[in-house]
Write a protein that holds these residues in place. Structure first.
Motif, mmCIF file in Angstrom:
data_model
loop_
_atom_site.group_PDB
_atom_site.id
_atom_site.type_symbol
_atom_site.label_atom_id
_atom_site.label_comp_id
_atom_site.label_asym_id
_atom_site.label_seq_id
_atom_site.Cartn_x
_atom_site.Cartn_y
_atom_site.Cartn_z
ATOM 1 N N GLU A 22 21.489 13.844 -27.716
ATOM 2 C CA GLU A 22 20.454 13.307 -26.826
ATOM 3 C C GLU A 22 19.623 14.461 -26.270
ATOM 4 O O GLU A 22 20.145 15.349 -25.590
ATOM 5 C CB GLU A 22 21.132 12.532 -25.694
ATOM 6 N N ILE A 23 18.339 14.462 -26.577
ATOM 7 C CA ILE A 23 17.454 15.506 -26.076
ATOM 8 C C ILE A 23 17.004 15.193 -24.651
ATOM 9 O O ILE A 23 16.930 16.089 -23.797
ATOM 10 C CB ILE A 23 16.247 15.683 -27.017
ATOM 11 N N GLY A 24 16.688 13.913 -24.391
ATOM 12 C CA GLY A 24 16.273 13.527 -23.046
ATOM 13 C C GLY A 24 15.143 14.409 -22.526
ATOM 14 O O GLY A 24 14.181 14.716 -23.240
ATOM 15 N N PRO A 25 15.259 14.886 -21.284
ATOM 16 C CA PRO A 25 14.205 15.719 -20.708
ATOM 17 C C PRO A 25 14.437 17.220 -20.929
ATOM 18 O O PRO A 25 13.720 18.035 -20.336
ATOM 19 C CB PRO A 25 14.307 15.389 -19.216
ATOM 20 N N ASN A 26 15.399 17.576 -21.762
ATOM 21 C CA ASN A 26 15.778 18.988 -21.868
ATOM 22 C C ASN A 26 14.797 19.853 -22.655
ATOM 23 O O ASN A 26 15.010 21.060 -22.815
ATOM 24 C CB ASN A 26 17.187 19.117 -22.452
ATOM 25 N N HIS A 27 13.709 19.266 -23.131
ATOM 26 C CA HIS A 27 12.614 20.070 -23.689
ATOM 27 C C HIS A 27 11.790 20.703 -22.575
ATOM 28 O O HIS A 27 11.003 21.631 -22.819
ATOM 29 C CB HIS A 27 11.716 19.213 -24.574
ATOM 30 N N ALA A 28 11.940 20.193 -21.355
ATOM 31 C CA ALA A 28 11.246 20.725 -20.170
ATOM 32 C C ALA A 28 9.735 20.834 -20.379
ATOM 33 O O ALA A 28 9.098 21.806 -19.958
ATOM 34 C CB ALA A 28 11.830 22.082 -19.773
ATOM 35 N N GLY A 29 9.168 19.847 -21.048
ATOM 36 C CA GLY A 29 7.720 19.783 -21.191
ATOM 37 C C GLY A 29 7.137 20.607 -22.317
ATOM 38 O O GLY A 29 5.914 20.753 -22.396
ATOM 39 N N SER A 30 7.975 21.117 -23.209
ATOM 40 C CA SER A 30 7.486 21.992 -24.286
ATOM 41 C C SER A 30 7.835 21.394 -25.648
ATOM 42 O O SER A 30 9.005 21.174 -25.951
ATOM 43 C CB SER A 30 8.119 23.381 -24.160
ATOM 44 N N LEU A 31 6.824 21.156 -26.471
ATOM 45 C CA LEU A 31 7.065 20.678 -27.833
ATOM 46 C C LEU A 31 7.849 21.716 -28.629
ATOM 47 O O LEU A 31 8.727 21.363 -29.436
ATOM 48 C CB LEU A 31 5.737 20.364 -28.526
ATOM 49 N N LYS A 32 7.564 22.992 -28.404
ATOM 50 C CA LYS A 32 8.300 24.039 -29.112
ATOM 51 C C LYS A 32 9.794 23.963 -28.793
ATOM 52 O O LYS A 32 10.643 24.093 -29.692
ATOM 53 C CB LYS A 32 7.745 25.416 -28.718
ATOM 54 N N ARG A 33 10.122 23.746 -27.526
ATOM 55 C CA ARG A 33 11.535 23.613 -27.167
ATOM 56 C C ARG A 33 12.123 22.328 -27.749
ATOM 57 O O ARG A 33 13.292 22.301 -28.155
ATOM 58 C CB ARG A 33 11.704 23.649 -25.649
ATOM 59 N N ALA A 34 11.325 21.259 -27.792
ATOM 60 C CA ALA A 34 11.816 20.010 -28.372
ATOM 61 C C ALA A 34 12.171 20.199 -29.848
ATOM 62 O O ALA A 34 13.208 19.723 -30.320
ATOM 63 C CB ALA A 34 10.773 18.912 -28.209
#
Length: 365
Positions: A22-34
């Motif tokens: 589950e990725i959820g909000p853990n990209h913290a607003g960054s597509l690169k992190r997603a």
């Protein structure tokens, strides 16, 4: 419990548990992190990756009324407005095609939690193919959303957490045989003891495909859930903390970094292997069935020796001992009063297996 087809995998029955990152909000607003999270999920051994696709208006209204502010005892997000929390955690809909495409290209099954009928329709207009749909426990009461998900003809996962028993019963009835029920505790993080996993076993016994949405910090709950029949394990994944140089991600309290997630997957798979149904009593390791109790000679013996006699030292000719070969211990009574058909020597001078063929005539014969 009939297995369900989810993209290229079956879920349920004798299939291995589907492990969902589950990725959820853990990209913290960054597509690169997603994208990095999708790659990390594959490297850690997950089978699927799940996004939470929404805009804040799909979940709540913009208000500072107490009805829309998390109370002081509500965990890590206490005091925050729901609107602000969901604004910070949202996964922009326009990211989804790229994230799904990348996940599929590396062998993962991508799917999503949706929180409104409108968002589901927007994803379809973007030609996003959902091999499964997840409905969070707080949305199980949304009959329109449940109905829309059921109409798509794909497996629908429901979390029970905040849902009431009548709401769950209605949703399960609407979805029918494509339902997957994930047991969860709506606490962040949750204590393993709060999961009361006998409930999962009861659900599995009712021929439901069941699983676990794991909000604990470790693998104990997931391992136990697999033991009682869970066929889907969902766990939150985050990047290493150094990738969040500005602040920790929203779900940090119940998420695992890639190394810890990899160990989590190993634990679940080891539990599955340990609970494989045995075909017989006992279990043999690499040494096979060697080194157990057997009936063995205690001295060099000539042809014709009476096996019921005693050695000059007063000890018996035959005894039981741990050995790599020999007769079964229960053969002792049948050998007393019989003679050897040929001489035997103790190993290593004679590497002879004790067998019935060298004991073939009785005393006096």
């Amino acid at each position: 419990m009939n297995p369900l087809r989810l993209a290229h995998r079956y879920v349920g029955h004798n299939a291995p548990a589907l492990i969902v990152a589950e990725i959820g909000p853990n990209h913290a607003g960054s597509l690169k992190r997603a994208l990095a999270l999708v790659a990390a999920a594959r490297e850690a051994g997950a089978n699927a990756v799940k996004l939470q696709v929404y805009r804040p208006e799909d979940l709540t209204v913009r208000s500072s009324s107490r009805a829309y502010v998390l109370p002081a005892d509500s965990g890590p997000w206490a005091g925050q407005r729901l609107w602000d929390l969901y604004s910070a955690g949202q996964t922009p809909t326009e990211w989804v095609p790229e994230l799904f495409g990348y996940a599929e290209s590396i062998g993962l099954i991508p799917f999503a939690s949706v929180f409104s009928v409108e968002r589901l329709e927007i994803l379809e207009r973007l030609r996003v193919r959902l091999p499964a749909i997840k409905i969070a426990s707080a949305e199980v009461a949304d009959a329109a959303l449940v109905a829309a998900a059921a109409e798509r003809g794909v497996p629908v996962m429901l979390s029970d957490g905040m849902a009431t028993a009548p709401q769950l019963a209605a949703a399960l009835d609407r979805i029918g045989e494509r339902a997957i029920l994930l047991h969860c505790v709506s606490a962040y993080p949750a204590a393993p003891a709060s999961y009361r996993l006998r409930f999962v076993r009861d659900l599995a016994d009712r021929a439901l495909v069941v699983g676990l949405s794991d909000h604990t910090r470790g693998s104990v709950a997931a391992v136990a859930a697999v033991a009682v029949g869970a066929k889907v394990i969902e766990k939150h994944l985050m990047l290493p903390r150094r990738r969040y140089w500005f602040r920790p991600p929203l779900d940090v309290g119940h998420s695992l970094d890639p190394d810890a997630f990899g160990r989590f997957v190993d634990d679940v798979r080891a539990a599955e292997a340990a609970f494989e149904a045995p075909t017989t009593f006992g279990a043999r390791g690499p040494a096979g069935d060697g080194w157990r109790r057997r009936l063995v000679w205690t001295a060099d013996l000539p042809r014709g020796f009476n096996l019921g006699a005693f050695l000059p030292s007063g000890g018996p000719v035959l005894r039981t001992a741990r050995a790599a070969w020999g007769l079964e211990p229960d053969a002792l009574d049948s050998l007393r009063g019989r003679r050897l058909a040929r001489a035997v020597l103790l190993p290593p001078r004679q590497n002879i297996k004790c067998s019935a063929q060298i004991v073939n005539y009785p005393v006096g014969g």
